[in-house]
Scaffold this motif. Structure first.
Motif, PDB file in Angstrom:
ATOM      1  N   LEU A  12      34.546  44.709  33.765  1.00 21.76           N
ATOM      2  CA  LEU A  12      34.941  44.604  32.361  1.00 21.76           C
ATOM      3  C   LEU A  12      36.269  43.871  32.242  1.00 21.76           C
ATOM      4  CD1 LEU A  12      34.270  48.226  31.026  1.00 21.76           C
ATOM      5  CD2 LEU A  12      32.967  46.158  30.480  1.00 21.76           C
ATOM      6  N   MET A  13      36.431  43.197  31.110  1.00 20.54           N
ATOM      7  CA  MET A  13      37.701  42.552  30.787  1.00 20.54           C
ATOM      8  C   MET A  13      38.140  43.009  29.411  1.00 20.54           C
ATOM      9  SD  MET A  13      38.746  38.516  30.537  1.00 20.54           S
ATOM     10  CE  MET A  13      39.824  38.349  31.962  1.00 20.54           C
ATOM     11  N   VAL A  14      39.454  43.210  29.255  1.00 23.00           N
ATOM     12  CA  VAL A  14      40.105  43.433  27.972  1.00 23.00           C
ATOM     13  C   VAL A  14      41.072  42.273  27.815  1.00 23.00           C
ATOM     14  CG1 VAL A  14      41.617  44.922  26.620  1.00 23.00           C
ATOM     15  CG2 VAL A  14      39.933  45.940  28.169  1.00 23.00           C
ATOM     16  N   ARG A  15      41.024  41.594  26.672  1.00 22.67           N
ATOM     17  CA  ARG A  15      41.800  40.362  26.547  1.00 22.67           C
ATOM     18  C   ARG A  15      42.440  40.235  25.166  1.00 22.67           C
ATOM     19  NH1 ARG A  15      41.368  35.287  29.497  1.00 22.67           N
ATOM     20  NH2 ARG A  15      42.020  33.580  28.182  1.00 22.67           N
ATOM     21  N   GLU A  16      43.744  39.958  25.191  1.00 29.80           N
ATOM     22  CA  GLU A  16      44.451  39.577  23.966  1.00 29.80           C
ATOM     23  C   GLU A  16      44.520  38.059  23.883  1.00 29.80           C
ATOM     24  OE1 GLU A  16      48.872  39.854  21.932  1.00 29.80           O
ATOM     25  OE2 GLU A  16      48.283  41.434  23.335  1.00 29.80           O
ATOM     26  N   ASN A  17      44.953  37.418  24.974  1.00 32.10           N
ATOM     27  CA  ASN A  17      45.043  35.959  25.053  1.00 32.10           C
ATOM     28  C   ASN A  17      45.108  35.565  26.525  1.00 32.10           C
ATOM     29  OD1 ASN A  17      47.822  36.195  25.918  1.00 32.10           O
ATOM     30  ND2 ASN A  17      48.406  36.448  23.766  1.00 32.10           N
ATOM     31  N   GLN A  56      47.536  35.021  28.415  1.00 33.73           N
ATOM     32  CA  GLN A  56      48.650  35.595  29.161  1.00 33.73           C
ATOM     33  C   GLN A  56      48.630  37.118  29.220  1.00 33.73           C
ATOM     34  OE1 GLN A  56      51.987  33.855  27.137  1.00 33.73           O
ATOM     35  NE2 GLN A  56      52.024  32.116  28.534  1.00 33.73           N
ATOM     36  N   ILE A  57      47.817  37.761  28.374  1.00 35.35           N
ATOM     37  CA  ILE A  57      47.760  39.219  28.334  1.00 35.35           C
ATOM     38  C   ILE A  57      46.305  39.657  28.412  1.00 35.35           C
ATOM     39  CG2 ILE A  57      48.304  41.302  27.010  1.00 35.35           C
ATOM     40  CD1 ILE A  57      50.608  39.698  25.719  1.00 35.35           C
ATOM     41  N   TRP A  58      45.927  40.199  29.568  1.00 39.59           N
ATOM     42  CA  TRP A  58      44.556  40.651  29.782  1.00 39.59           C
ATOM     43  C   TRP A  58      44.487  41.586  30.987  1.00 39.59           C
ATOM     44  CZ3 TRP A  58      43.092  39.131  34.590  1.00 39.59           C
ATOM     45  CH2 TRP A  58      43.652  37.952  35.110  1.00 39.59           C
ATOM     46  N   MET A  59      43.346  42.245  31.089  1.00 38.67           N
ATOM     47  CA  MET A  59      43.072  43.114  32.229  1.00 38.67           C
ATOM     48  C   MET A  59      41.605  42.936  32.613  1.00 38.67           C
ATOM     49  SD  MET A  59      43.398  47.263  32.558  1.00 38.67           S
ATOM     50  CE  MET A  59      42.318  47.593  31.200  1.00 38.67           C
ATOM     51  N   LYS A  60      41.338  42.891  33.910  1.00 45.34           N
ATOM     52  CA  LYS A  60      39.962  42.920  34.392  1.00 45.34           C
ATOM     53  C   LYS A  60      39.852  44.047  35.397  1.00 45.34           C
ATOM     54  CE  LYS A  60      40.586  39.491  38.096  1.00 45.34           C
ATOM     55  NZ  LYS A  60      40.128  38.219  38.679  1.00 45.34           N
ATOM     56  N   ALA A  61      38.687  44.696  35.412  1.00 43.36           N
ATOM     57  CA  ALA A  61      38.464  45.818  36.313  1.00 43.36           C
ATOM     58  C   ALA A  61      37.003  45.809  36.736  1.00 43.36           C
ATOM     59  CB  ALA A  61      38.799  47.139  35.611  1.00 43.36           C
ATOM     60  N   GLY A  62      36.744  46.261  37.952  1.00 42.92           N
ATOM     61  CA  GLY A  62      35.363  46.327  38.424  1.00 42.92           C
ATOM     62  C   GLY A  62      35.286  46.399  39.926  1.00 42.92           C
ATOM     63  N   ASN A 102      35.400  46.775  46.767  1.00 39.66           N
ATOM     64  CA  ASN A 102      36.612  47.437  46.296  1.00 39.66           C
ATOM     65  C   ASN A 102      36.538  47.684  44.807  1.00 39.66           C
ATOM     66  OD1 ASN A 102      38.803  47.189  48.618  1.00 39.66           O
ATOM     67  ND2 ASN A 102      37.582  45.323  48.612  1.00 39.66           N
ATOM     68  N   ALA A 103      36.919  48.888  44.368  1.00 38.56           N
ATOM     69  CA  ALA A 103      37.177  49.116  42.957  1.00 38.56           C
ATOM     70  C   ALA A 103      38.521  48.440  42.702  1.00 38.56           C
ATOM     71  CB  ALA A 103      37.243  50.607  42.651  1.00 38.56           C
ATOM     72  N   SER A 104      38.572  47.573  41.704  1.00 34.36           N
ATOM     73  CA  SER A 104      39.692  46.663  41.554  1.00 34.36           C
ATOM     74  C   SER A 104      40.158  46.603  40.112  1.00 34.36           C
ATOM     75  CB  SER A 104      39.227  45.273  42.010  1.00 34.36           C
ATOM     76  OG  SER A 104      40.159  44.278  41.680  1.00 34.36           O
ATOM     77  N   VAL A 105      41.475  46.490  39.919  1.00 37.21           N
ATOM     78  CA  VAL A 105      42.046  46.283  38.591  1.00 37.21           C
ATOM     79  C   VAL A 105      43.135  45.222  38.698  1.00 37.21           C
ATOM     80  CG1 VAL A 105      43.254  47.301  36.618  1.00 37.21           C
ATOM     81  CG2 VAL A 105      41.656  48.693  37.930  1.00 37.21           C
ATOM     82  N   VAL A 106      43.080  44.240  37.808  1.00 34.65           N
ATOM     83  CA  VAL A 106      44.150  43.249  37.667  1.00 34.65           C
ATOM     84  C   VAL A 106      44.691  43.378  36.255  1.00 34.65           C
ATOM     85  CG1 VAL A 106      44.720  40.792  37.587  1.00 34.65           C
ATOM     86  CG2 VAL A 106      43.153  41.647  39.342  1.00 34.65           C
ATOM     87  N   VAL A 107      45.997  43.630  36.147  1.00 37.36           N
ATOM     88  CA  VAL A 107      46.669  43.681  34.854  1.00 37.36           C
ATOM     89  C   VAL A 107      47.570  42.463  34.780  1.00 37.36           C
ATOM     90  CG1 VAL A 107      48.299  44.961  33.397  1.00 37.36           C
ATOM     91  CG2 VAL A 107      46.569  46.194  34.729  1.00 37.36           C
ATOM     92  N   THR A 108      47.461  41.728  33.681  1.00 41.19           N
ATOM     93  CA  THR A 108      48.218  40.492  33.538  1.00 41.19           C
ATOM     94  C   THR A 108      49.028  40.519  32.253  1.00 41.19           C
ATOM     95  OG1 THR A 108      46.571  39.260  34.786  1.00 41.19           O
ATOM     96  CG2 THR A 108      48.029  37.981  33.361  1.00 41.19           C
ATOM     97  N   ARG A 109      50.319  40.381  32.415  1.00 44.10           N
ATOM     98  CA  ARG A 109      51.261  40.180  31.320  1.00 44.10           C
ATOM     99  C   ARG A 109      52.106  38.988  31.764  1.00 44.10           C
ATOM    100  NH1 ARG A 109      52.100  43.430  27.468  1.00 44.10           N
ATOM    101  NH2 ARG A 109      54.366  43.323  27.541  1.00 44.10           N
ATOM    102  N   ASP A 152      48.959  41.290  38.455  1.00 45.98           N
ATOM    103  CA  ASP A 152      49.107  42.173  39.604  1.00 45.98           C
ATOM    104  C   ASP A 152      47.711  42.645  39.982  1.00 45.98           C
ATOM    105  OD1 ASP A 152      48.287  44.532  38.261  1.00 45.98           O
ATOM    106  OD2 ASP A 152      50.331  45.099  37.771  1.00 45.98           O
ATOM    107  N   TRP A 153      47.566  43.252  41.144  1.00 48.84           N
ATOM    108  CA  TRP A 153      46.229  43.597  41.626  1.00 48.84           C
ATOM    109  C   TRP A 153      46.297  44.902  42.388  1.00 48.84           C
ATOM    110  CZ3 TRP A 153      43.704  40.917  46.391  1.00 48.84           C
ATOM    111  CH2 TRP A 153      42.344  41.216  46.464  1.00 48.84           C
ATOM    112  N   SER A 154      45.406  45.820  42.058  1.00 44.28           N
ATOM    113  CA  SER A 154      45.286  47.059  42.813  1.00 44.28           C
ATOM    114  C   SER A 154      43.821  47.263  43.191  1.00 44.28           C
ATOM    115  CB  SER A 154      45.805  48.254  42.005  1.00 44.28           C
ATOM    116  OG  SER A 154      45.138  48.358  40.776  1.00 44.28           O
ATOM    117  N   VAL A 155      43.595  47.783  44.402  1.00 45.22           N
ATOM    118  CA  VAL A 155      42.229  47.980  44.891  1.00 45.22           C
ATOM    119  C   VAL A 155      42.111  49.323  45.612  1.00 45.22           C
ATOM    120  CG1 VAL A 155      41.727  45.521  45.168  1.00 45.22           C
ATOM    121  CG2 VAL A 155      42.644  46.799  47.091  1.00 45.22           C
ATOM    122  N   VAL A 156      40.888  49.855  45.584  1.00 45.11           N
ATOM    123  CA  VAL A 156      40.525  51.027  46.363  1.00 45.11           C
ATOM    124  C   VAL A 156      39.222  50.676  47.072  1.00 45.11           C
ATOM    125  CG1 VAL A 156      39.755  53.430  46.277  1.00 45.11           C
ATOM    126  CG2 VAL A 156      41.629  52.666  44.798  1.00 45.11           C
TER     127      VAL A 156
END
Length: 178
Positions: free
Chosen positions: A70-75, A77-83, A92-99, A103-107
């Protein structure tokens, strides 16, 4: 369907959506690799205020960084993707938060899952990401501040930064305002 960067192919069968990603696609900004990519595949749905978004999906992950979720997006420069992101032969379960910078976190997951589910819950500027390998018992993956902007876009996302593309089937997508 109005894609943000249409995939190589797309097929809908009832609630299921199967896509094939194009090669060289990704969402990333600046950090570590020094480049900006904003050409991944995203099927956006407008949402205002707080929400819960959930999807269940599976993919034929094969190449480094194949990803879907899934992605959540403002524009741009500001968004998040996870999956799920495939790295070093591991799912890997993964999340990238972008402002502006990503950045990137994984499990690392024990194995691939045919029943992988993902949930994102928004409460103001806070976004909580949960995952499930069974589709039933969700575990918290990350809580992050993203944005307080009321109107956002959220929906299925997939990309293939390094490989030749892969097929992913989203078995459901549910978006519930709250």
């Amino acid at each position: 369907m109005n894609w943000f960067n249409e995939p190589a192919s797309c097929f809908r069968d009832g609630e299921q959506l199967t896509i094939r990603t194009a090669p060289g696609t990704d969402f990333w900004r600046k950090t570590h690799y020094g480049f900006i990519r904003d050409n991944g595949h995203f099927l956006p749905h407008q949402v205002e205020g707080n929400f819960v978004a959930e999807t269940a999906f599976d993919g034929a992950y094969r190449d480094l960084y194949d990803q879907a979720g899934l992605m959540v997006r403002e524009n741009e420069q500001i968004w998040m993707k996870a999956g799920i992101e495939f790295v070093g032969g591991v799912w890997n379960a993964s999340v990238v938060v972008t402002r502006d910078y990503s950045d990137w976190s994984v499990v690392a997951l024990e194995q691939s899952s045919e029943h992988f589910s993902l949930r994102i819950e928004r409460d103001g500027g806070t976004f909580s990401v949960f995952y499930s390998e069974s589709g039933q018992n969700f575990r918290l993956l990350r809580i992050a501040f993203l944005t307080e902007t009321k109107n956002l876009r959220v929906g299925p996302m997939a990309a293939s930064p390094e490989g030749s593309g892969f097929e992913v089937t989203f078995r459901r997508f549910i978006l519930t305002p709250r």
